[in-house]
Design a protein around this motif. Structure first.
Motif, PDB file in Angstrom:
ATOM      1  N   LEU A   8       0.826  -1.205   0.000  1.00  0.00           N
ATOM      2  CA  LEU A   8       0.000   0.000   0.000  1.00  0.00           C
ATOM      3  C   LEU A   8       0.859   1.253   0.000  1.00  0.00           C
ATOM      4  CD1 LEU A   8      -2.743   1.435   0.245  1.00  0.00           C
ATOM      5  CD2 LEU A   8      -2.586   1.126   2.717  1.00  0.00           C
ATOM      6  N   ARG A   9       1.907   1.273   0.838  1.00  0.00           N
ATOM      7  CA  ARG A   9       2.810   2.436   0.864  1.00  0.00           C
ATOM      8  C   ARG A   9       3.497   2.627  -0.483  1.00  0.00           C
ATOM      9  NH1 ARG A   9       3.959   0.459   6.123  1.00  0.00           N
ATOM     10  NH2 ARG A   9       5.752  -0.684   5.293  1.00  0.00           N
ATOM     11  N   THR A  10       3.921   1.518  -1.075  1.00  0.00           N
ATOM     12  CA  THR A  10       4.581   1.609  -2.378  1.00  0.00           C
ATOM     13  C   THR A  10       3.632   2.157  -3.435  1.00  0.00           C
ATOM     14  OG1 THR A  10       5.985  -0.278  -1.808  1.00  0.00           O
ATOM     15  CG2 THR A  10       5.812   0.302  -4.139  1.00  0.00           C
ATOM     16  N   SER A  11       2.400   1.660  -3.414  1.00  0.00           N
ATOM     17  CA  SER A  11       1.417   2.120  -4.397  1.00  0.00           C
ATOM     18  C   SER A  11       1.108   3.601  -4.223  1.00  0.00           C
ATOM     19  CB  SER A  11       0.137   1.288  -4.254  1.00  0.00           C
ATOM     20  OG  SER A  11      -0.846   1.719  -5.154  1.00  0.00           O
ATOM     21  N   LEU A  12       0.973   4.048  -2.961  1.00  0.00           N
ATOM     22  CA  LEU A  12       0.683   5.461  -2.713  1.00  0.00           C
ATOM     23  C   LEU A  12       1.840   6.357  -3.151  1.00  0.00           C
ATOM     24  CD1 LEU A  12      -1.047   5.266   0.797  1.00  0.00           C
ATOM     25  CD2 LEU A  12      -2.120   5.810  -1.397  1.00  0.00           C
ATOM     26  N   SER A  13       3.064   5.911  -2.932  1.00  0.00           N
ATOM     27  CA  SER A  13       4.212   6.723  -3.335  1.00  0.00           C
ATOM     28  C   SER A  13       4.327   6.802  -4.848  1.00  0.00           C
ATOM     29  CB  SER A  13       5.504   6.140  -2.741  1.00  0.00           C
ATOM     30  OG  SER A  13       5.738   4.832  -3.244  1.00  0.00           O
ATOM     31  N   ARG A  14       3.964   5.718  -5.538  1.00  0.00           N
ATOM     32  CA  ARG A  14       4.031   5.721  -6.994  1.00  0.00           C
ATOM     33  C   ARG A  14       2.930   6.594  -7.601  1.00  0.00           C
ATOM     34  NH1 ARG A  14       4.918  -0.732  -8.342  1.00  0.00           N
ATOM     35  NH2 ARG A  14       7.159  -0.841  -7.887  1.00  0.00           N
ATOM     36  N   ASN A  15       1.757   6.568  -6.993  1.00  0.00           N
ATOM     37  CA  ASN A  15       0.591   7.267  -7.550  1.00  0.00           C
ATOM     38  C   ASN A  15       0.196   8.473  -6.698  1.00  0.00           C
ATOM     39  OD1 ASN A  15       0.207   5.233  -9.614  1.00  0.00           O
ATOM     40  ND2 ASN A  15      -0.599   3.918  -8.003  1.00  0.00           N
ATOM     41  N   LYS A  16       1.203   9.153  -6.177  1.00  0.00           N
ATOM     42  CA  LYS A  16       0.914  10.258  -5.271  1.00  0.00           C
ATOM     43  C   LYS A  16       0.040  11.317  -5.929  1.00  0.00           C
ATOM     44  CE  LYS A  16       4.331  11.345  -2.760  1.00  0.00           C
ATOM     45  NZ  LYS A  16       5.640  11.870  -2.332  1.00  0.00           N
ATOM     46  N   SER A  17       0.399  11.742  -7.125  1.00  0.00           N
ATOM     47  CA  SER A  17      -0.365  12.802  -7.787  1.00  0.00           C
ATOM     48  C   SER A  17      -1.775  12.334  -8.137  1.00  0.00           C
ATOM     49  CB  SER A  17       0.366  13.268  -9.043  1.00  0.00           C
ATOM     50  OG  SER A  17       0.529  12.192  -9.954  1.00  0.00           O
ATOM     51  N   MET A  18      -1.901  11.072  -8.584  1.00  0.00           N
ATOM     52  CA  MET A  18      -3.225  10.548  -8.911  1.00  0.00           C
ATOM     53  C   MET A  18      -4.104  10.447  -7.666  1.00  0.00           C
ATOM     54  SD  MET A  18      -3.648   9.960 -12.171  1.00  0.00           S
ATOM     55  CE  MET A  18      -4.987   8.787 -12.150  1.00  0.00           C
ATOM     56  N   THR A  19      -3.507  10.035  -6.557  1.00  0.00           N
ATOM     57  CA  THR A  19      -4.276   9.917  -5.322  1.00  0.00           C
ATOM     58  C   THR A  19      -4.748  11.279  -4.837  1.00  0.00           C
ATOM     59  OG1 THR A  19      -2.997   7.953  -4.696  1.00  0.00           O
ATOM     60  CG2 THR A  19      -4.222   9.066  -2.951  1.00  0.00           C
ATOM     61  N   ILE A  20      -3.860  12.274  -4.894  1.00  0.00           N
ATOM     62  CA  ILE A  20      -4.245  13.631  -4.482  1.00  0.00           C
ATOM     63  C   ILE A  20      -5.356  14.158  -5.382  1.00  0.00           C
ATOM     64  CG2 ILE A  20      -3.445  16.014  -4.287  1.00  0.00           C
ATOM     65  CD1 ILE A  20      -0.716  14.910  -3.467  1.00  0.00           C
ATOM     66  N   SER A  21      -5.220  13.917  -6.696  1.00  0.00           N
ATOM     67  CA  SER A  21      -6.245  14.366  -7.635  1.00  0.00           C
ATOM     68  C   SER A  21      -7.584  13.688  -7.343  1.00  0.00           C
ATOM     69  CB  SER A  21      -5.805  14.062  -9.066  1.00  0.00           C
ATOM     70  OG  SER A  21      -6.812  14.404  -9.986  1.00  0.00           O
ATOM     71  N   LEU A  22      -7.535  12.388  -7.020  1.00  0.00           N
ATOM     72  CA  LEU A  22      -8.760  11.663  -6.696  1.00  0.00           C
ATOM     73  C   LEU A  22      -9.407  12.207  -5.431  1.00  0.00           C
ATOM     74  CD1 LEU A  22     -10.719   9.315  -7.138  1.00  0.00           C
ATOM     75  CD2 LEU A  22      -9.116   7.839  -5.895  1.00  0.00           C
ATOM     76  N   VAL A  23      -8.599  12.477  -4.415  1.00  0.00           N
ATOM     77  CA  VAL A  23      -9.123  13.015  -3.157  1.00  0.00           C
ATOM     78  C   VAL A  23      -9.780  14.375  -3.385  1.00  0.00           C
ATOM     79  CG1 VAL A  23      -8.456  13.934  -0.901  1.00  0.00           C
ATOM     80  CG2 VAL A  23      -7.582  11.721  -1.654  1.00  0.00           C
ATOM     81  N   VAL A  24      -9.125  15.228  -4.177  1.00  0.00           N
ATOM     82  CA  VAL A  24      -9.688  16.559  -4.439  1.00  0.00           C
ATOM     83  C   VAL A  24     -11.018  16.449  -5.182  1.00  0.00           C
ATOM     84  CG1 VAL A  24      -9.343  18.709  -5.707  1.00  0.00           C
ATOM     85  CG2 VAL A  24      -7.455  17.725  -4.399  1.00  0.00           C
TER      86      VAL A  24
END
Length: 304
Positions: A8-24
Motif C-alpha cells: 500500500l505504501r509503495t502504491s501510494l508513493s508511486r501514484n501520489k499525484s493521482m491519489t491527491i487528484s482523486l481526493v480533491v
C-alpha cells in the motif's frame, strides 16, 4: 498484513499525484452532494414550518388586528363557526387544519429564537398576540380566488395569505440551488469513478511483474486485491472527512453566522443535527464510490 501495508505504501508513493487528484475530486463532489441534501432538508423544514406551499392561510382577528373586519376585537365563537362553515361548503377547498394561538406562538419562538433581535421581540409577545389560523388545502392550487374573496371579507378574519405567493420565490431559489449542486456533483462523481479506474489500471500495469509472481506462488485473489481496496478506502475516508469539514465550515459561517441572524425571520434554518445526518450519508456515498469501482476494475485489470 505487513506485506499488504508495504504494498500500500509503495502504491501510494508511486501514484501520489493521482491519489491527491482523486481526493480533491471526490471531496468537491461529496461537498456539493452534501449541500444539495442540506438544501433539501431546508426546503422540507420550511414547508413543515409554514405549511404546504399550495395552501391558503386564514388568520382570525386578535385584539390588536387593524383590519376593518376586526372592529369587535378577538374573533368570537360565532365568527369562527361561520368561517369554518364557509370553508367546508366551498367547492374549491379540499381540507383545512386549525392552528391555535398557542401553536402559532411556539412556532414564532422557534423562528424568532434564531437571532438575538428576534429573541428581544419575542419577550414582549405572548400567545394572545397570535391569531388562530386555518390552513386551507385547495383541490386545484391555481384556483384560490374564490376562497380568498369569500373568506377575506368575513367578520373575524384579519387576512388571508397565499402561501404559494409567499413561499414561491423562496422554494424556487432552493430548488435551483439544489439542482445546481447535485447536477455538478453527479458530473464530478463520474470523474471520480473514472479516476479510480485509471488509478487502478496504472497501478496494475506498474506492478504487473509482482502480481504475476504472486499468482505463480498461489496468492489468493483477495490478497492481490487488498492493497487496491485499502488505497481506495483511504482516499474515500480522507475525502469524506474533508467534505464534512467543509460542510461544518458552511454551517458555522453561513447558516449560524449569517442566515439565522440576518434572515432568521423568513424561515427556520437547518441545524447541526441535519448537517450531521448529511455527513453520514456523504460518508457512505464516498465508500461506495471507492469500493464498487475498485472491485469491478481489479477483477478486470488484475484478472483475479
Amino acid at each position: 498484513m505487513r506485506t499488504t501495508l508495504s504494498e500500500l505504501r509503495t502504491s501510494l508513493s508511486r501514484n501520489k499525484s493521482m491519489t491527491i487528484s482523486l481526493v480533491v475530486t471526490m471531496t468537491v463532489s461529496l461537498l456539493l452532494a452534501a449541500l444539495g441534501l442540506l438544501i433539501q432538508s431546508q426546503a422540507d423544514r420550511t414547508e413543515k414550518y409554514f405549511g404546504d406551499r399550495l395552501q391558503l392561510q386564514v388568520n382570525l382577528c386578535t385584539k390588536n388586528s387593524p383590519s376593518a373586519t376586526c372592529i369587535g376585537g378577538v374573533a368570537t365563537d360565532e365568527q369562527k363557526a361561520a368561517v369554518k362553515d364557509a370553508l367546508r361548503t366551498n367547492p374549491e377547498v379540499k381540507t383545512f387544519d386549525v392552528r391555535t394561538p398557542a401553536a402559532n406562538y411556539e412556532q414564532a419562538r422557534e423562528l424568532l429564537g434564531q437571532s438575538e433581535t428576534g429573541q428581544k421581540q419575542l419577550e414582549t409577545l405572548g400567545p394572545s398576540a397570535f391569531p388562530e389560523s386555518y390552513f386551507v388545502t385547495l383541490k386545484d392550487p391555481q384556483e384560490f380566488d374564490g376562497v380568498e374573496s369569500q373568506v377575506s371579507g368575513m367578520d373575524g378574519v384579519a387576512g388571508v395569505n397565499s402561501l404559494r405567493k409567499l413561499l414561491g420565490p423562496l422554494f424556487e431559489i432552493l430548488e435551483k440551488m439544489q439542482f445546481a449542486a447535485i447536477g455538478t456533483s453527479l458530473l464530478l462523481i463520474v470523474a471520480a469513478i473514472l479516476q479510480v479506474s485509471n488509478t487502478i489500471r496504472m497501478t496494475a500495469y506498474a506492478r504487473r511483474r509482482e502480481i504475476g509472481i504472486m499468482r505463480l506462488v498461489g496468492a489468493s485473489s483477495w490478497h492481490i486485491q487488498l492493497p487496491f481496496v485499502l488505497e481506495s478506502m483511504l482516499a474515500a475516508v480522507i475525502s469524506a472527512a474533508l467534505a464534512a469539514l467543509g460542510l461544518g465550515v458552511f454551517m458555522y459561517v453561513v447558516v449560524y453566522g449569517y442566515l439565522r441572524d440576518t434572515l432568521g425571520q423568513i424561515t427556520t434554518w437547518v441545524r447541526w443535527q441535519e448537517s450531521i445526518v448529511v455527513m453520514g450519508y456523504t460518508t457512505a456515498l464516498a465508500l461506495l464510490l471507492a469500493l464498487i469501482p475498485t472491485f469491478v476494475m481489479t477483477r478486470k485489470y488484475l484478472d483475479v
